[in-house]
Scaffold this motif. Structure first.
Motif, PDB file in Angstrom:
ATOM      1  N   VAL A 237       0.969  -1.224   0.129  1.00 30.77           N
ATOM      2  CA  VAL A 237       0.073   0.390  -0.063  1.00 30.77           C
ATOM      3  C   VAL A 237       1.320   1.153   0.764  1.00 30.77           C
ATOM      4  CG1 VAL A 237      -1.697   0.925   1.324  1.00 30.77           C
ATOM      5  CG2 VAL A 237      -1.421  -1.026   1.230  1.00 30.77           C
ATOM      6  N   VAL A 238       0.889   1.940  -1.074  1.00 36.67           N
ATOM      7  CA  VAL A 238       1.338   3.141  -1.204  1.00 36.67           C
ATOM      8  C   VAL A 238       0.066   4.818  -0.607  1.00 36.67           C
ATOM      9  CG1 VAL A 238       2.948   5.519  -2.760  1.00 36.67           C
ATOM     10  CG2 VAL A 238       2.807   2.896  -2.919  1.00 36.67           C
ATOM     11  N   GLY A 239       0.899   4.820   0.835  1.00 34.75           N
ATOM     12  CA  GLY A 239       0.277   6.019   1.538  1.00 34.75           C
ATOM     13  C   GLY A 239       0.110   7.381   0.776  1.00 34.75           C
ATOM     14  N   GLU A 240      -0.957   8.296   1.277  1.00 34.54           N
ATOM     15  CA  GLU A 240      -0.691   9.154   0.653  1.00 34.54           C
ATOM     16  C   GLU A 240      -0.533   9.909   1.975  1.00 34.54           C
ATOM     17  OE1 GLU A 240      -0.602  12.600  -1.108  1.00 34.54           O
ATOM     18  OE2 GLU A 240      -0.470  11.629  -2.445  1.00 34.54           O
ATOM     19  N   ALA A 241       0.352  10.831   2.328  1.00 32.94           N
ATOM     20  CA  ALA A 241       0.793  11.964   3.178  1.00 32.94           C
ATOM     21  C   ALA A 241      -0.194  11.858   4.746  1.00 32.94           C
ATOM     22  CB  ALA A 241      -0.445  13.638   2.603  1.00 32.94           C
ATOM     23  N   THR A 242       1.069  10.729   4.909  1.00 30.83           N
ATOM     24  CA  THR A 242       0.707  10.131   6.515  1.00 30.83           C
ATOM     25  C   THR A 242       1.673  10.317   6.919  1.00 30.83           C
ATOM     26  OG1 THR A 242      -0.796   8.232   5.393  1.00 30.83           O
ATOM     27  CG2 THR A 242      -0.512   8.580   7.730  1.00 30.83           C
ATOM     28  N   GLN A 379      -3.036   4.534  -2.306  1.00 26.44           N
ATOM     29  CA  GLN A 379      -4.570   5.455  -1.839  1.00 26.44           C
ATOM     30  C   GLN A 379      -4.900   6.830  -1.776  1.00 26.44           C
ATOM     31  OE1 GLN A 379      -3.508   4.959   2.118  1.00 26.44           O
ATOM     32  NE2 GLN A 379      -5.002   4.767   2.470  1.00 26.44           N
ATOM     33  N   MET A 380      -5.691   7.479  -1.953  1.00 22.55           N
ATOM     34  CA  MET A 380      -6.303   8.038  -1.850  1.00 22.55           C
ATOM     35  C   MET A 380      -5.256   9.361  -0.297  1.00 22.55           C
ATOM     36  SD  MET A 380      -7.023  11.693  -3.031  1.00 22.55           S
ATOM     37  CE  MET A 380      -7.708  11.292  -4.277  1.00 22.55           C
ATOM     38  N   GLY A 381      -6.030   8.374   0.685  1.00 20.71           N
ATOM     39  CA  GLY A 381      -5.383   8.788   2.117  1.00 20.71           C
ATOM     40  C   GLY A 381      -5.262   9.804   3.216  1.00 20.71           C
ATOM     41  N   SER A 382      -4.645  10.627   2.560  1.00 25.04           N
ATOM     42  CA  SER A 382      -4.423  11.767   3.696  1.00 25.04           C
ATOM     43  C   SER A 382      -4.606  13.413   2.847  1.00 25.04           C
ATOM     44  CB  SER A 382      -4.223  11.906   4.478  1.00 25.04           C
ATOM     45  OG  SER A 382      -4.297  11.240   6.130  1.00 25.04           O
ATOM     46  N   HIS A 383      -4.853  12.611   1.499  1.00 26.97           N
ATOM     47  CA  HIS A 383      -4.377  14.408   0.544  1.00 26.97           C
ATOM     48  C   HIS A 383      -5.233  15.208   0.811  1.00 26.97           C
ATOM     49  CE1 HIS A 383      -4.460  16.015  -3.180  1.00 26.97           C
ATOM     50  NE2 HIS A 383      -3.055  15.226  -3.851  1.00 26.97           N
ATOM     51  N   GLY A 384      -4.848  16.736   0.323  1.00 27.17           N
ATOM     52  CA  GLY A 384      -4.962  17.671   1.316  1.00 27.17           C
ATOM     53  C   GLY A 384      -5.261  18.360   0.101  1.00 27.17           C
ATOM     54  N   PRO A 385      -5.919  19.509   0.218  1.00 20.71           N
ATOM     55  CA  PRO A 385      -6.173  20.481   1.487  1.00 20.71           C
ATOM     56  C   PRO A 385      -7.746  19.519   2.155  1.00 20.71           C
ATOM     57  CG  PRO A 385      -6.666  22.098  -0.531  1.00 20.71           C
ATOM     58  CD  PRO A 385      -5.840  20.448  -0.968  1.00 20.71           C
ATOM     59  N   GLU A 386      -8.290  19.095   0.666  1.00 24.90           N
ATOM     60  CA  GLU A 386      -9.576  19.012   1.456  1.00 24.90           C
ATOM     61  C   GLU A 386      -9.537  17.995   2.157  1.00 24.90           C
ATOM     62  OE1 GLU A 386     -12.575  20.955  -1.986  1.00 24.90           O
ATOM     63  OE2 GLU A 386     -11.580  19.106  -2.094  1.00 24.90           O
ATOM     64  N   TYR A 387      -9.523  17.742   3.700  1.00 24.10           N
ATOM     65  CA  TYR A 387      -9.108  16.783   3.820  1.00 24.10           C
ATOM     66  C   TYR A 387     -10.306  15.577   4.630  1.00 24.10           C
ATOM     67  CZ  TYR A 387      -4.671  17.964   4.535  1.00 24.10           C
ATOM     68  OH  TYR A 387      -3.019  18.430   4.851  1.00 24.10           O
ATOM     69  N   TYR A 388     -11.690  17.273   4.728  1.00 26.39           N
ATOM     70  CA  TYR A 388     -12.446  16.382   5.363  1.00 26.39           C
ATOM     71  C   TYR A 388     -13.388  15.944   3.804  1.00 26.39           C
ATOM     72  CZ  TYR A 388     -14.819  20.313   1.836  1.00 26.39           C
ATOM     73  OH  TYR A 388     -15.227  20.921   0.930  1.00 26.39           O
ATOM     74  N   LYS A 389     -13.214  15.014   2.948  1.00 28.79           N
ATOM     75  CA  LYS A 389     -13.500  14.633   1.590  1.00 28.79           C
ATOM     76  C   LYS A 389     -13.159  13.231   1.920  1.00 28.79           C
ATOM     77  CE  LYS A 389     -14.876  18.141  -1.430  1.00 28.79           C
ATOM     78  NZ  LYS A 389     -14.764  18.596  -3.166  1.00 28.79           N
TER      79      LYS A 389
END
Length: 542
Positions: A237-242, A379-389
């Motif tokens: 799993v290639v994570g995003e912005a963690t 992953q889309m993971g924790s991609h910002g800036p719209e974290y709430y989505k």
């Protein structure tokens, strides 16, 4: 606006006006950062006063050298509009528009780009860029004979050279020391630095545009099949912005990884570093043989990578599913499946979810059951800036959250709350991956590898998102979350893997994405000349 109400200007006069405007309107972040390191008193006042003059000189010289009847207005209009957008991103997120950022922007898909647009950006672009650009367009300019214009250029450049000499005489020692000790500050000058970065990007693009010989790697790769051993199934799993310090397993005050914490056999890496601070850089670097110190994106585009080496074995089934734009060139010779739309992803609401990448895998997992398999999930993971989505309502634990892509308009608590909810979502996703692997334990030796591509700034010192040059990027953008998990009886190079020893090592030793190339080869029992046993994380635990 009627031109007859405006006094006609020469090209040089128009350039002087626009150059002064760009210094004042485009360099808030630069001057703010300068004042953080140079107290405004005493002789420092002279040095501080010289900086806008120096920026003005650079602007005037640049526009003057490129000025002509056909280029002056188009160039000024273009620079004004782009500089206004650059000001927004620098002022709002403290990002630097370097060559890597330009490359990343050009590789960004429409969905990702739209996540950055907001009303404040439109205001910046309109009032700081489009309005003055319109005034430039409407301004009456007198274009004199070419000899007269040439003489005006020479006089202007001569005056600039004289003023520069005077500045050098009085402040030369200061600037020699300033640029040595605070070199990264030049990255915030606008429009100088984004223009320099754009030129650099174009030069590198032209350099790599011609036919290049492909660097072939690992054609000798072979899988070691040992009698009595089950084939292997690895999910990478290639994570995003963690970022590391918001991962509950690393001692964060919030339990953002409750499911992983209760999962037996999880190996959590306390000190794992990224190769870069941008997805466009880190993802290909994670699969490169070169490592961060030798990695060069231009060379990598003409080089095989880890996935190509695995393909050379002819005995490993490979599948890349991507819910985050694309693999950034890693799979251009092998292909991948895009999961950012309902066409392939069955789990979509306001956007397509990472969980969808775990659906409909039977065809991959149940065929060629004697083959080893590597499934990569981006992953889309924790991609910002719209974290709430980035998460569904079941992960809406920390509140209130920032519901804007203009992070500076929210409190830091709101930004952190939204981000932490994305980490909760990633925790659940990784737990789902492990549950999937457990269903195949009787048929395969199973394992999970998870590493985030880079970290994320959440407002510390006014910095948001990621992408700062590695040299000046804060730890939050480079220190990433990383975990592994192994099913019972997993063997490494023919020996039983000592998970307990690996857990101890993961708590005490620093690793980086440089280790991933050989670690994945080791996990899949691949023998090849490009495998480095010293870089295989699992070897270090034996």
């Amino acid at each position: 606006m009627n031109k007859k109400f405006l006094k006609p200007l020469t090209q040089i006069q128009l350039i002087l006006i626009v150059s002064a405007y760009l210094v004042v309107a485009g360099n808030y972040t630069f001057f703010t950062k300068v004042l953080e390191v140079i107290p405004p008193h005493g002789i420092n006042l002279l040095y501080l006063a010289s900086m806008p003059i120096l920026l003005f000189i650079i602007n005037v010289a640049f526009f003057t050298l490129l000025s002509s009847r056909y280029t002056t207005k188009p160039l000024l209009i273009f620079v004004l509009i782009v500089s206004a957008s650059v000001s927004y991103f620098m002022n709002s997120y403290q990002v630097v528009i370097d060559r890597g950022m330009i490359r990343s922007a050009l590789e960004t898909n429409v969905h990702e780009a739209l996540g950055l647009f907001n009303f404040k950006m439109l205001l910046y672009t309109f009032f700081l860029g489009i309005v003055p650009a319109w005034l430039v367009y409407k301004a009456p300019v007198v274009y004199r004979p070419w000899k007269t214009e040439l003489w005006a250029k020479l006089k202007t450049l001569g005056i600039l050279l004289l003023v520069t000499g005077i500045l050098a005489y009085f402040t030369g020692g200061f600037y020699a020391s300033f640029f040595r000790e605070h070199r990264p500050l030049k990255n915030y000058t606008n429009p100088y630095y984004w223009i320099k970065s754009t030129v650099s990007y174009v030069k590198h693009s032209l350099r790599r545009s011609g036919p290049k010989k492909l660097r072939v790697l690992g054609t000798d790769a072979r899988v070691i099949h040992r009698e009595g051993e089950k084939p292997k199934l690895i999910v990478y799993v290639v994570g995003e912005a963690t970022r590391w310090d918001h991962f509950g397993l690393n001692g964060y005050t919030r339990d953002t990884t409750p499911k992983l914490a209760k999962t037996e056999g999880v190996v959590n890496f306390n000190d794992f570093r990224s190769c870069g601070t941008l997805t466009a850089h880190s993802v290909p670097c994670m699969f490169s043989i070169d490592g961060r110190s030798r990695y060069n994106r231009d060379r990598e585009e003409h080089s095989e990578n880890l996935m190509d080496v695995l393909a050379h074995t002819g005995a490993i089934d490979l599948l890349w599913r991507d819910n985050n734009s694309d693999p950034k060139g890693v799979m251009k010779r092998l292909g991948y499946v895009d999961f950012m739309s309902p066409e392939n992803n069955p789990v979509c609401d306001s956007e397509c979810r990472d969980e969808g990448m775990l659906k409909n895998l039977e065809g991959f997992l149940d065929r060629n059951v004697t083959h080893d398999k590597l499934l990569v999930l981006h992953q889309m993971g924790s991609h910002g800036p719209e974290y709430y989505k980035r998460y569904t309502k079941e992960f809406f634990r920390y509140k209130p959250v920032c519901r804007s892509n203009e992070l500076g308009s929210c409190t830091r608590d709101e930004v952190v709350n939204a981000y932490d909810n994305t980490v909760l979502h990633t925790d659940a996703f990784l737990h789902d991956v492990i549950d999937l692997l457990k269903k195949y334990e009787k048929r395969y030796q199973v394992a999970l590898v998870y590493v985030a591509d880079h970290g994320e700034s959440l407002g510390e010192h006014g910095i948001y998102l990621h992408g700062l040059p590695y040299m000046i990027a804060p730890e939050a953008q480079k220190h990433v979350a990383a975990v592994m998990w192994f099913g019972p009886g997993f063997k490494h190079r023919g020996e039983d893997l000592n998970v307990t020893a690996l857990q101890r090592l993961a708590r005490s030793k620093r690793f980086s994405q440089d280790n991933l190339f050989s670690t994945i080869l080791g996990l899949l029992d691949v023998n090849t000349s490009v495998y480095d046993p010293k870089m295989d994380i699992l070897n270090a635990s034996e």
